[in-house]
Design a protein around this motif. Structure first.
Motif, PDB file in Angstrom:
ATOM      1  N   ASP A   1      -2.742   5.194  -4.604  1.00 12.71           N
ATOM      2  CA  ASP A   1      -3.034   6.362  -5.432  1.00 12.71           C
ATOM      3  C   ASP A   1      -2.355   6.345  -6.796  1.00 12.71           C
ATOM      4  O   ASP A   1      -2.438   7.313  -7.542  1.00 12.71           O
ATOM      5  CB  ASP A   1      -2.717   7.670  -4.693  1.00 12.71           C
ATOM      6  CG  ASP A   1      -3.531   7.802  -3.417  1.00 12.71           C
ATOM      7  OD1 ASP A   1      -4.707   7.380  -3.419  1.00 12.71           O
ATOM      8  OD2 ASP A   1      -2.997   8.309  -2.422  1.00 12.71           O
ATOM      9  N   LEU A   2      -1.687   5.251  -7.128  1.00 16.74           N
ATOM     10  CA  LEU A   2      -1.163   5.074  -8.479  1.00 16.74           C
ATOM     11  C   LEU A   2      -2.119   4.171  -9.244  1.00 16.74           C
ATOM     12  O   LEU A   2      -3.025   3.572  -8.671  1.00 16.74           O
ATOM     13  CB  LEU A   2       0.244   4.469  -8.430  1.00 16.74           C
ATOM     14  CG  LEU A   2       1.309   5.339  -7.764  1.00 16.74           C
ATOM     15  CD1 LEU A   2       2.621   4.592  -7.670  1.00 16.74           C
ATOM     16  CD2 LEU A   2       1.487   6.653  -8.518  1.00 16.74           C
ATOM     17  N   SER A   3      -1.891   4.019 -10.528  1.00 18.41           N
ATOM     18  CA  SER A   3      -2.772   3.168 -11.325  1.00 18.41           C
ATOM     19  C   SER A   3      -2.217   1.754 -11.421  1.00 18.41           C
ATOM     20  O   SER A   3      -1.015   1.523 -11.219  1.00 18.41           O
ATOM     21  CB  SER A   3      -2.964   3.744 -12.729  1.00 18.41           C
ATOM     22  OG  SER A   3      -1.806   3.542 -13.507  1.00 18.41           O
ATOM     23  N   VAL A   4      -3.091   0.834 -11.755  1.00 16.78           N
ATOM     24  CA  VAL A   4      -2.658  -0.536 -12.019  1.00 16.78           C
ATOM     25  C   VAL A   4      -1.715  -0.530 -13.220  1.00 16.78           C
ATOM     26  O   VAL A   4      -0.774  -1.320 -13.279  1.00 16.78           O
ATOM     27  CB  VAL A   4      -3.873  -1.465 -12.236  1.00 16.78           C
ATOM     28  CG1 VAL A   4      -3.444  -2.859 -12.649  1.00 16.78           C
ATOM     29  CG2 VAL A   4      -4.718  -1.534 -10.953  1.00 16.78           C
ATOM     30  N   GLY A   5      -1.914   0.382 -14.142  1.00 17.64           N
ATOM     31  CA  GLY A   5      -0.997   0.528 -15.276  1.00 17.64           C
ATOM     32  C   GLY A   5       0.406   0.902 -14.818  1.00 17.64           C
ATOM     33  O   GLY A   5       1.389   0.372 -15.334  1.00 17.64           O
ATOM     34  N   ASP A   6       0.497   1.810 -13.840  1.00 14.33           N
ATOM     35  CA  ASP A   6       1.804   2.175 -13.296  1.00 14.33           C
ATOM     36  C   ASP A   6       2.495   0.941 -12.710  1.00 14.33           C
ATOM     37  O   ASP A   6       3.692   0.728 -12.919  1.00 14.33           O
ATOM     38  CB  ASP A   6       1.667   3.235 -12.200  1.00 14.33           C
ATOM     39  CG  ASP A   6       1.164   4.569 -12.702  1.00 14.33           C
ATOM     40  OD1 ASP A   6       1.445   4.922 -13.863  1.00 14.33           O
ATOM     41  OD2 ASP A   6       0.477   5.269 -11.919  1.00 14.33           O
ATOM     42  N   MET A   7       1.737   0.146 -11.975  1.00  9.28           N
ATOM     43  CA  MET A   7       2.302  -1.041 -11.349  1.00  9.28           C
ATOM     44  C   MET A   7       2.760  -2.039 -12.404  1.00  9.28           C
ATOM     45  O   MET A   7       3.868  -2.571 -12.325  1.00  9.28           O
ATOM     46  CB  MET A   7       1.277  -1.696 -10.404  1.00  9.28           C
ATOM     47  CG  MET A   7       1.842  -2.889  -9.655  1.00  9.28           C
ATOM     48  SD  MET A   7       0.826  -3.476  -8.283  1.00  9.28           S
ATOM     49  CE  MET A   7      -0.643  -3.996  -9.103  1.00  9.28           C
ATOM     50  N   LEU A   8       1.935  -2.286 -13.408  1.00  6.21           N
ATOM     51  CA  LEU A   8       2.301  -3.242 -14.445  1.00  6.21           C
ATOM     52  C   LEU A   8       3.560  -2.797 -15.187  1.00  6.21           C
ATOM     53  O   LEU A   8       4.454  -3.609 -15.426  1.00  6.21           O
ATOM     54  CB  LEU A   8       1.156  -3.460 -15.428  1.00  6.21           C
ATOM     55  CG  LEU A   8       1.469  -4.536 -16.456  1.00  6.21           C
ATOM     56  CD1 LEU A   8       0.401  -5.619 -16.438  1.00  6.21           C
ATOM     57  CD2 LEU A   8       1.594  -3.940 -17.832  1.00  6.21           C
TER      58      LEU A   8
ATOM     59  N   VAL B   1      -6.327   2.044  -4.414  1.00  6.43           N
ATOM     60  CA  VAL B   1      -6.632   2.752  -3.177  1.00  6.43           C
ATOM     61  C   VAL B   1      -6.717   1.733  -2.052  1.00  6.43           C
ATOM     62  O   VAL B   1      -7.234   0.636  -2.243  1.00  6.43           O
ATOM     63  CB  VAL B   1      -7.930   3.587  -3.281  1.00  6.43           C
ATOM     64  CG1 VAL B   1      -7.764   4.733  -4.264  1.00  6.43           C
ATOM     65  CG2 VAL B   1      -9.118   2.743  -3.676  1.00  6.43           C
ATOM     66  N   GLU B   2      -6.195   2.101  -0.897  1.00  2.15           N
ATOM     67  CA  GLU B   2      -6.106   1.156   0.206  1.00  2.15           C
ATOM     68  C   GLU B   2      -7.470   0.782   0.772  1.00  2.15           C
ATOM     69  O   GLU B   2      -7.734  -0.376   1.064  1.00  2.15           O
ATOM     70  CB  GLU B   2      -5.222   1.728   1.298  1.00  2.15           C
ATOM     71  CG  GLU B   2      -4.959   0.755   2.418  1.00  2.15           C
ATOM     72  CD  GLU B   2      -3.906   1.258   3.391  1.00  2.15           C
ATOM     73  OE1 GLU B   2      -3.703   0.550   4.388  1.00  2.15           O
ATOM     74  OE2 GLU B   2      -3.302   2.308   3.173  1.00  2.15           O
TER      75      GLU B   2
ATOM     76  N   HIS C   1       0.824  -1.211   0.000  1.00  2.00           N
ATOM     77  CA  HIS C   1       0.000   0.000   0.000  1.00  2.00           C
ATOM     78  C   HIS C   1       0.858   1.261   0.000  1.00  2.00           C
ATOM     79  O   HIS C   1       0.521   2.239  -0.672  1.00  2.00           O
ATOM     80  CB  HIS C   1      -0.970  -0.018   1.179  1.00  2.00           C
ATOM     81  CG  HIS C   1      -1.998  -1.087   1.053  1.00  2.00           C
ATOM     82  ND1 HIS C   1      -2.992  -1.061   0.095  1.00  2.00           N
ATOM     83  CD2 HIS C   1      -2.161  -2.250   1.725  1.00  2.00           C
ATOM     84  CE1 HIS C   1      -3.732  -2.152   0.199  1.00  2.00           C
ATOM     85  NE2 HIS C   1      -3.253  -2.891   1.174  1.00  2.00           N
ATOM     86  N   PHE C   2       1.967   1.242   0.731  1.00  2.00           N
ATOM     87  CA  PHE C   2       2.854   2.395   0.752  1.00  2.00           C
ATOM     88  C   PHE C   2       3.390   2.680  -0.645  1.00  2.00           C
ATOM     89  O   PHE C   2       3.461   3.827  -1.087  1.00  2.00           O
ATOM     90  CB  PHE C   2       4.008   2.162   1.732  1.00  2.00           C
ATOM     91  CG  PHE C   2       4.966   3.314   1.801  1.00  2.00           C
ATOM     92  CD1 PHE C   2       4.655   4.444   2.538  1.00  2.00           C
ATOM     93  CD2 PHE C   2       6.180   3.273   1.118  1.00  2.00           C
ATOM     94  CE1 PHE C   2       5.533   5.526   2.601  1.00  2.00           C
ATOM     95  CE2 PHE C   2       7.061   4.349   1.173  1.00  2.00           C
ATOM     96  CZ  PHE C   2       6.743   5.471   1.918  1.00  2.00           C
ATOM     97  N   ARG C   3       3.766   1.640  -1.367  1.00  2.00           N
ATOM     98  CA  ARG C   3       4.358   1.797  -2.700  1.00  2.00           C
ATOM     99  C   ARG C   3       3.340   2.170  -3.771  1.00  2.00           C
ATOM    100  O   ARG C   3       3.624   2.982  -4.644  1.00  2.00           O
ATOM    101  CB  ARG C   3       5.085   0.488  -3.090  1.00  2.00           C
ATOM    102  CG  ARG C   3       5.573   0.420  -4.532  1.00  2.00           C
ATOM    103  CD  ARG C   3       6.656   1.450  -4.814  1.00  2.00           C
ATOM    104  NE  ARG C   3       7.199   1.345  -6.132  1.00  2.00           N
ATOM    105  CZ  ARG C   3       6.814   2.094  -7.177  1.00  2.00           C
ATOM    106  NH1 ARG C   3       5.878   2.991  -7.045  1.00  2.00           N
ATOM    107  NH2 ARG C   3       7.379   1.943  -8.356  1.00  2.00           N
ATOM    108  N   TRP C   4       2.139   1.572  -3.717  1.00  2.00           N
ATOM    109  CA  TRP C   4       1.231   1.677  -4.859  1.00  2.00           C
ATOM    110  C   TRP C   4      -0.012   2.525  -4.639  1.00  2.00           C
ATOM    111  O   TRP C   4      -0.687   2.870  -5.613  1.00  2.00           O
ATOM    112  CB  TRP C   4       0.820   0.274  -5.323  1.00  2.00           C
ATOM    113  CG  TRP C   4       2.000  -0.506  -5.758  1.00  2.00           C
ATOM    114  CD1 TRP C   4       2.533  -1.609  -5.147  1.00  2.00           C
ATOM    115  CD2 TRP C   4       2.837  -0.248  -6.880  1.00  2.00           C
ATOM    116  NE1 TRP C   4       3.647  -2.037  -5.821  1.00  2.00           N
ATOM    117  CE2 TRP C   4       3.854  -1.218  -6.903  1.00  2.00           C
ATOM    118  CE3 TRP C   4       2.822   0.720  -7.882  1.00  2.00           C
ATOM    119  CZ2 TRP C   4       4.850  -1.255  -7.871  1.00  2.00           C
ATOM    120  CZ3 TRP C   4       3.820   0.685  -8.850  1.00  2.00           C
ATOM    121  CH2 TRP C   4       4.804  -0.289  -8.846  1.00  2.00           C
TER     122      TRP C   4
END
Length: 150
Positions: A86-93, A146-147, A81-84
């Motif tokens: 408010d970012l998008s799933v696209g950002d993570m991928l 979002v958490e 949660h700290f890392r991801w």
């Protein structure tokens, strides 16, 4: 002369009102398209495939329980949660695809990366849905991590 000024003022107000209506419609359309990970954005089947791929490609460093090995970060709970958040799933991928597996980034298929992301969402207790997580980054940009459930 007074009528002419009033007519010009009314025209200006009409143009401003029209601009506000158009901007409001555009904003509400964008807001309606944005989803979160709480909207069931992957399927159970996809997460199961992702678990198998994760075990084969990722667990050596991130461990079977996704808690990381001290060097490789944890992929579950507060660190996730700290890392991801408010970012998008696209950002993570994109981040996963461009850096993992270590020593061979971008070596898995688009489907394998999407499946791993689905598995990560599942183990972080986000609900499954009826539609698989897409493989295209553009499609994933509108899904926000979002958490807490809205």
């Amino acid at each position: 002369m007074k009528a002419r000024r009033l007519g010009r003022w009314n025209g200006t107000v009409a143009v401003a009102a029209l601009a506000l209506l158009v901007a409001g419609a555009a904003w509400s359309g964008t807001a309606a398209q944005e989803r979160t990970v709480w909207d069931g954005v992957y399927t159970e089947e996809q997460a199961t495939r992702g678990m198998a791929t994760y075990e084969q490609e990722c667990s050596q460093c991130h461990l079977e329980d996704l808690l990381g090995d001290g060097i490789a970060p944890a992929l579950i709970g507060a660190p996730f949660h700290f890392r991801w958040s408010d970012l998008s799933v696209g950002d993570m991928l994109v981040a996963i695809r461009t850096t993992m597996p270590q020593g061979a980034p971008a070596s898995l298929s688009p489907r394998a990366y999407a499946d791993i992301v689905a598995y990560m969402l599942k183990v972080n207790d986000f609900p499954a849905g009826d539609t698989e997580l897409p493989t295209g980054v553009d499609d994933l940009e509108g899904i926000i991590i979002v958490e807490d459930a809205p």
